[in-house]
Scaffold this motif. Structure first.
Motif, mmCIF file in Angstrom:
data_model
loop_
_atom_site.group_PDB
_atom_site.id
_atom_site.type_symbol
_atom_site.label_atom_id
_atom_site.label_comp_id
_atom_site.label_asym_id
_atom_site.label_seq_id
_atom_site.Cartn_x
_atom_site.Cartn_y
_atom_site.Cartn_z
ATOM 1 N N SER A 60 -26.162 -24.863 -5.061
ATOM 2 C CA SER A 60 -26.286 -24.072 -3.832
ATOM 3 C C SER A 60 -26.750 -22.636 -4.064
ATOM 4 C CB SER A 60 -24.939 -24.048 -3.096
ATOM 5 O OG SER A 60 -24.616 -25.330 -2.618
ATOM 6 N N GLY A 61 -26.989 -22.227 -5.299
ATOM 7 C CA GLY A 61 -27.527 -20.892 -5.549
ATOM 8 C C GLY A 61 -26.670 -20.009 -6.433
ATOM 9 N N PHE A 62 -25.380 -19.886 -6.125
ATOM 10 C CA PHE A 62 -24.452 -19.097 -6.924
ATOM 11 C C PHE A 62 -23.305 -19.993 -7.380
ATOM 12 C CE2 PHE A 62 -26.223 -15.911 -3.969
ATOM 13 C CZ PHE A 62 -26.687 -14.966 -4.867
ATOM 14 N N GLN A 63 -22.745 -19.669 -8.551
ATOM 15 C CA GLN A 63 -21.613 -20.428 -9.067
ATOM 16 C C GLN A 63 -20.415 -19.520 -9.290
ATOM 17 O OE1 GLN A 63 -23.278 -22.143 -12.680
ATOM 18 N NE2 GLN A 63 -23.075 -24.156 -11.747
ATOM 19 N N TYR A 64 -19.230 -20.062 -9.026
ATOM 20 C CA TYR A 64 -17.992 -19.366 -9.362
ATOM 21 C C TYR A 64 -17.687 -19.613 -10.833
ATOM 22 C CZ TYR A 64 -17.332 -19.608 -4.285
ATOM 23 O OH TYR A 64 -17.492 -19.511 -2.920
ATOM 24 N N GLN A 65 -17.318 -18.566 -11.544
ATOM 25 C CA GLN A 65 -16.976 -18.688 -12.955
ATOM 26 C C GLN A 65 -15.593 -18.080 -13.184
ATOM 27 O OE1 GLN A 65 -19.090 -20.133 -15.287
ATOM 28 N NE2 GLN A 65 -20.457 -20.606 -13.603
ATOM 29 N N PHE A 66 -14.832 -18.698 -14.083
ATOM 30 C CA PHE A 66 -13.492 -18.236 -14.422
ATOM 31 C C PHE A 66 -13.358 -18.197 -15.936
ATOM 32 C CE2 PHE A 66 -13.310 -20.655 -10.496
ATOM 33 C CZ PHE A 66 -12.603 -19.827 -9.645
ATOM 34 N N ILE A 67 -12.788 -17.120 -16.461
ATOM 35 C CA ILE A 67 -12.559 -17.013 -17.893
ATOM 36 C C ILE A 67 -11.339 -16.120 -18.134
ATOM 37 C CG2 ILE A 67 -14.114 -15.041 -18.149
ATOM 38 C CD1 ILE A 67 -14.896 -16.182 -20.907
ATOM 39 N N LEU A 68 -10.573 -16.452 -19.158
ATOM 40 C CA LEU A 68 -9.493 -15.563 -19.567
ATOM 41 C C LEU A 68 -10.107 -14.473 -20.428
ATOM 42 C CD1 LEU A 68 -6.632 -18.057 -20.424
ATOM 43 C CD2 LEU A 68 -6.774 -16.526 -18.461
ATOM 44 N N ASP A 69 -9.809 -13.219 -20.100
ATOM 45 C CA ASP A 69 -10.465 -12.097 -20.757
ATOM 46 C C ASP A 69 -9.438 -11.005 -21.045
ATOM 47 O OD1 ASP A 69 -12.369 -10.307 -21.697
ATOM 48 O OD2 ASP A 69 -13.570 -10.318 -19.863
ATOM 49 N N ASP A 70 -9.577 -10.344 -22.188
ATOM 50 C CA ASP A 70 -8.683 -9.223 -22.489
ATOM 51 C C ASP A 70 -9.439 -7.895 -22.487
ATOM 52 O OD1 ASP A 70 -10.104 -9.480 -24.844
ATOM 53 O OD2 ASP A 70 -8.352 -9.665 -26.126
ATOM 54 N N LYS A 71 -10.696 -7.929 -22.087
ATOM 55 C CA LYS A 71 -11.495 -6.705 -22.012
ATOM 56 C C LYS A 71 -11.672 -6.311 -20.550
ATOM 57 C CE LYS A 71 -13.987 -7.654 -26.269
ATOM 58 N NZ LYS A 71 -13.054 -8.656 -26.707
ATOM 59 N N ILE A 72 -11.465 -5.044 -20.283
ATOM 60 C CA ILE A 72 -11.636 -4.525 -18.934
ATOM 61 C C ILE A 72 -12.702 -3.438 -18.993
ATOM 62 C CG2 ILE A 72 -10.528 -3.363 -16.988
ATOM 63 C CD1 ILE A 72 -7.885 -4.600 -17.976
ATOM 64 N N ASN A 73 -13.760 -3.621 -18.231
ATOM 65 C CA ASN A 73 -14.838 -2.640 -18.167
ATOM 66 C C ASN A 73 -14.446 -1.506 -17.227
ATOM 67 O OD1 ASN A 73 -16.483 -4.328 -19.818
ATOM 68 N ND2 ASN A 73 -16.910 -5.572 -18.005
ATOM 69 N N LYS A 74 -15.081 -0.343 -17.400
ATOM 70 C CA LYS A 74 -14.672 0.830 -16.631
ATOM 71 C C LYS A 74 -14.849 0.654 -15.126
ATOM 72 C CE LYS A 74 -18.977 3.393 -16.945
ATOM 73 N NZ LYS A 74 -19.599 4.661 -17.218
ATOM 74 N N ASP A 75 -15.787 -0.186 -14.681
ATOM 75 C CA ASP A 75 -15.980 -0.369 -13.244
ATOM 76 C C ASP A 75 -15.305 -1.632 -12.698
ATOM 77 O OD1 ASP A 75 -17.735 -2.046 -14.574
ATOM 78 O OD2 ASP A 75 -19.390 -1.744 -13.178
ATOM 79 N N ASP A 76 -14.594 -2.369 -13.542
ATOM 80 C CA ASP A 76 -13.875 -3.561 -13.084
ATOM 81 C C ASP A 76 -12.780 -3.199 -12.090
ATOM 82 O OD1 ASP A 76 -15.277 -5.459 -14.536
ATOM 83 O OD2 ASP A 76 -13.872 -5.453 -16.211
#
Length: 114
Positions: free
Chosen positions: A43-59
């Protein structure tokens, strides 16, 4: 400084419990569930899920039920007002998103269009 915001997107108690269980299994308390959008899917866009321990400054960090969810500002614009849930059924188990911004979704619910 990280943005801490509660109501851009909600997640169910069941989703929060599953996130907490996954973090316990990985034995890394710094992990959070990151939700993001990528191009592709039927349909064009996909939902993605991941476990992450990094946080970007604009998150953006969304805290609910003592559980943190990470989302980047670009993905948030597509998910604003939605809800993440976790289901288990005969087809398997997965996180799902109820997205009020999606005009069309695929049959499996993992992709959408705006």
């Amino acid at each position: 400084m990280k943005n801490k915001i509660k109501k851009y997107i909600n997640f169910s108690d069941k989703a929060a419990q599953k996130i907490q269980n996954l973090i316990l299994e990985k034995k890394n308390k710094n992990l959070k569930l990151r939700v993001y959008i990528s191009g592709g899917g039927c349909s064009g866009f996909q939902y993605q899920f991941i476990l992450d321990d990094k946080i970007n400054k604009d998150d953006i960090i969304i805290n609910q039920c003592n559980t943190d969810l990470i989302i980047d500002p670009i993905s948030l614009q597509y998910l604003y007002g939605g809800e993440i849930d976790y289901i288990e059924n005969l087809e398997g188990s997965k996180f799902i998103i109820s997205n009020p911004n999606a005009k069309n979704t695929c049959g499996c619910g993992s992709s959408f269009s705006i």
